[in-house]
Design a protein around this motif. Structure first.
Motif, PDB file in Angstrom:
ATOM      1  N   GLY A  16       5.870   6.241  -2.306  1.00 43.23           N
ATOM      2  CA  GLY A  16       4.830   5.626  -3.146  1.00 43.23           C
ATOM      3  C   GLY A  16       5.309   5.491  -4.574  1.00 43.23           C
ATOM      4  N   GLN A  17       5.938   6.556  -5.090  1.00 41.66           N
ATOM      5  CA  GLN A  17       6.434   6.513  -6.461  1.00 41.66           C
ATOM      6  C   GLN A  17       7.502   5.438  -6.614  1.00 41.66           C
ATOM      7  N   ALA A  18       8.377   5.387  -5.613  1.00 39.67           N
ATOM      8  CA  ALA A  18       9.463   4.415  -5.684  1.00 39.67           C
ATOM      9  C   ALA A  18       8.908   2.991  -5.676  1.00 39.67           C
ATOM     10  N   VAL A  19       7.909   2.788  -4.790  1.00 32.40           N
ATOM     11  CA  VAL A  19       7.299   1.462  -4.729  1.00 32.40           C
ATOM     12  C   VAL A  19       6.663   1.106  -6.059  1.00 32.40           C
ATOM     13  N   HIS A  20       5.963   2.137  -6.676  1.00 29.72           N
ATOM     14  CA  HIS A  20       5.329   1.897  -7.969  1.00 29.72           C
ATOM     15  C   HIS A  20       6.357   1.462  -9.006  1.00 29.72           C
ATOM     16  N   ALA A  21       7.505   2.150  -8.992  1.00 33.47           N
ATOM     17  CA  ALA A  21       8.540   1.832  -9.975  1.00 33.47           C
ATOM     18  C   ALA A  21       9.003   0.399  -9.822  1.00 33.47           C
ATOM     19  N   GLU A  22       9.041  -0.043  -8.575  1.00 35.18           N
ATOM     20  CA  GLU A  22       9.479  -1.423  -8.323  1.00 35.18           C
ATOM     21  C   GLU A  22       8.413  -2.441  -8.704  1.00 35.18           C
ATOM     22  N   ASP A  23       7.194  -1.906  -9.005  1.00 32.26           N
ATOM     23  CA  ASP A  23       6.118  -2.808  -9.384  1.00 32.26           C
ATOM     24  C   ASP A  23       6.396  -3.493 -10.708  1.00 32.26           C
ATOM     25  N   LYS A  24       7.287  -2.912 -11.486  1.00 35.03           N
ATOM     26  CA  LYS A  24       7.536  -3.457 -12.822  1.00 35.03           C
ATOM     27  C   LYS A  24       9.010  -3.827 -12.966  1.00 35.03           C
ATOM     28  N   PRO A  25       9.469  -4.816 -12.218  1.00 30.89           N
ATOM     29  CA  PRO A  25      10.899  -5.159 -12.258  1.00 30.89           C
ATOM     30  C   PRO A  25      11.342  -5.714 -13.606  1.00 30.89           C
ATOM     31  N   PHE A  26      10.392  -6.197 -14.402  1.00 32.78           N
ATOM     32  CA  PHE A  26      10.783  -6.794 -15.692  1.00 32.78           C
ATOM     33  C   PHE A  26      10.564  -5.857 -16.866  1.00 32.78           C
ATOM     34  N   ALA A  27      10.272  -4.593 -16.559  1.00 30.78           N
ATOM     35  CA  ALA A  27      10.015  -3.640 -17.642  1.00 30.78           C
ATOM     36  C   ALA A  27      11.271  -3.433 -18.489  1.00 30.78           C
TER      37      ALA A  27
END
Lengths: 144, 434
Positions: A16-27
């Motif tokens: 879940g955490q990993a998926v969340h991190a991928e939620d912001k690819p342009f960060a």
């Protein structure tokens, strides 16, 4: 069987955490905010900081995770007075909330019943470990 | 069982269990933010003040020429002007066990010089000592000594009160003095037998706050001793209180939240006199009103009525304990156990600048409306200003134009001559909250 389920849950949480991190690819900025104080003012402060970061950089340009442990875990209790703000930050701005399992276990023992957490809180094995991992990944640690 | 589950679900749907901190006095004084309160938050406030009148003496009657009670500075009644520490309170509140927001507490102590500390001996009195249980959805329970649900001037936090003195109707009809007798004994000054009620009682209150969109609805029921603070009951009668308010919230939070509030309240009890006029008497009060705050403007209106145990000043307006000019009687505080009374107030405030608020208030009080010879009418118009140094410190200046009359007596009669000597009053006060 119990152990197997525990491992599965842990993997699910990590995924879940990993998926969340991928939620912001342009960060362009990655920030981990620590809350470990008992002072209720710190709860407001850490949420304000998150809001201000979002406001400044924009929703997609900053990746924020708030890690709560120790007395600071109260922020992520189900009925915390700030639950409306937490919901807003999680659902509208993609802010993630991590809750220390060690603290959850200790507080549950003191409370005499399982701590009820906010639905947006994701349990992590240890709050400090989570912070160290995020810092290793390039996140900047801020403790308001 | 099924019914209780449905009821709980219905109550939960109304949004209970959420944090309630607003210009809602029930919430502000009786609850803490869920899981966001300190274990023990130290706080308090100090109110040094100066008040003065013209020192007009009593104009007629057995005490003519002596000091008039209504022109003396409270609570000492020994001078017509001077400095005083009206209130100096400190307290602690919070959640004793921070992991459980189901229980919170509130403790406040008064060390100033006023009717609370002057009555009953001692210079330090506990004004509030209560705990609130937040376990039952829709029915929080507060137990101990605290402000009973009632009129706005009494229920609101005194450190955000916009004037220095209460309106006459609040001061005389609601701020209860406790006496042993009715004052008819000519040799007994009938001084209070304890602290003023301070709009507080010792008992149990059930209350809660329901948020519905931009509205917030509150209710409270309470049963208490009806014998004031810092002591137990003096009879077997209990006082009952009921309160309702609905607030349309515009913006902000806290004691100065922008909102429109509509409210109504009532209380009913009995009092027991053991000296002159001994007996049991009803004491009933009720009222309704509205408050408003938005942008630079604020205002309030409230109508109140009372039946029984009406405070009636003193004999000939003399300071209780004073011997009359003939040397035959001492002045006493008086109660009219079966009288009725009513009154209302309206006030407005305007933030002229970011630091300065200009205030105006009118209040009227009709005392003993069912006893022609004893009826008195008080009218007060107050002009005021508040200068805010910051959110926690301000300076208040009030000038009260005070008039009183005995409406059923000729203008030249003794009571009207005496009441004609009621002076205007100038008051200045600093307030700091910490």
């Amino acid at each position: 069987m119990k152990r197997l389920m525990g491992v599965a849950l842990l993997l699910l949480a990590m995924w879940g955490q990993a998926v969340h991190a991928e939620d912001k690819p342009f960060a362009e900025k990655r920030v981990v905010l620590q809350i470990s104080d008992s002072d209720p003012f710190k709860q407001t402060l850490v949420l304000n900081v998150a809001s201000n970061l979002i406001k400044h950089y924009g929703r997609d340009k900053v990746d924020i995770e708030i890690v709560a442990f120790g007395p600071g875990l109260r922020l992520l209790f189900k009925e915390n007075a700030n639950k409306g703000r937490i919901k807003g930050l999680a659902e509208n701005s993609g802010v993630r909330f991590s809750a220390c399992k060690n603290t959850i276990r200790n507080m549950s023992k003191k409370l005499g019943e399982p701590v009820q957490l906010n639905g947006h809180a994701v349990p992590v094995s240890a709050g400090v470990v989570r912070i160290l991992d995020l810092v290793a990944e390039g996140y900047t640690l801020v403790k308001p | 069982m099924k019914f209780s589950k449905i009821a709980l679900a219905a109550v939960a749907a109304l949004g209970l269990g959420t944090s309630v901190q607003a210009a809602n006095w029930l919430a502000l004084q009786g609850t803490e933010p869920d899981n966001a309160a300190e274990r023990a938050k130290l706080w308090g406030f100090i109110q040094p003040e100066y008040q003065v009148t013209d020192d007009t003496p009593i104009q007629a009657g057995p005490w003519a020429g002596q000091r008039a009670l209504f022109n003396q500075q409270r609570p000492d009644l020994r001078s017509t002007g001077g400095f005083n520490i009206l209130r100096a309170r400190f307290g602690v509140r919070g959640q004793g066990f921070p992991l459980d927001s189901g229980v919170n507490y509130f403790l406040l102590v008064e060390t100033g010089n006023n009717g609370i500390t002057r009555g009953g001996g001692g210079n330090l009195k506990v004004t509030d000592a209560s705990l609130t249980l937040n376990y039952i959805p829709g029915a929080r329970i507060r137990v101990g000594q605290f402000k009973y649900p009632g009129a706005e001037e009494g229920l609101q936090a005194i450190h955000v009160f916009d004037y220095i003195n209460f309106t006459t109707v609040t001061n005389q009809m609601l701020l209860e003095r406790f006496f042993d007798g009715d004052g008819s004994d000519p040799q007994n000054p009938n001084r209070p037998n304890g602290p003023v009620g301070a709009f507080r009682d010792i008992g149990v209150q059930v209350f809660d706050i329901f948020k519905r969109g931009d509205w917030e609805h509150s209710y409270a029921f309470m049963v208490g001793n009806g014998n004031g603070i810092t002591r137990g009951d003096n009879d077997d009668n209990k006082d009952f209180y009921a309160y309702w308010s609905s607030e349309r919230i515009y913006a902000g939070k806290g004691a100065r939240r922008q909102e429109l509030k509509l409210f109504a309240w009532l209380q009913s009890g009995k009092r027991t006199l053991t000296a002159a006029g001994a007996g049991e008497y009803d004491r009933d009060r009720w009222g309704l009103g509205a408050t408003y705050r938005k942008g630079k403007w604020r205002g309030a209106f409230e109508y109140m009525a009372g039946d029984g145990m009406i405070f009636a000043g003193s004999d000939g307006a003399a300071v209780p304990g004073s011997l009359n000019n003939a040397g035959t009687a001492v002045a006493s505080f008086n109660m009219l156990p079966t009288a009725k009374a009513d009154g209302w107030y309206a006030h407005v405030g305007y933030m002229a600048t970011k630091k300065l608020e200009l205030d105006a208030r009118y209040d009227t009080y009709n005392r003993a409306t069912n006893i022609a010879a004893a009826e008195r009418k008080f009218d007060t118009f107050t002009l005021g200003a508040q200068y805010f140094f910051n959110k926690k410190a301000r300076f208040l200046l009030n000038y009260e134009f005070r008039d009183a009359e005995a409406p059923n007596a000729p203008a030249t009669a003794g009571p009207n001559k005496i009441l004609g000597g009621m002076d205007d009053r100038l008051s200045a006060q600093f307030l700091i909250i910490f």
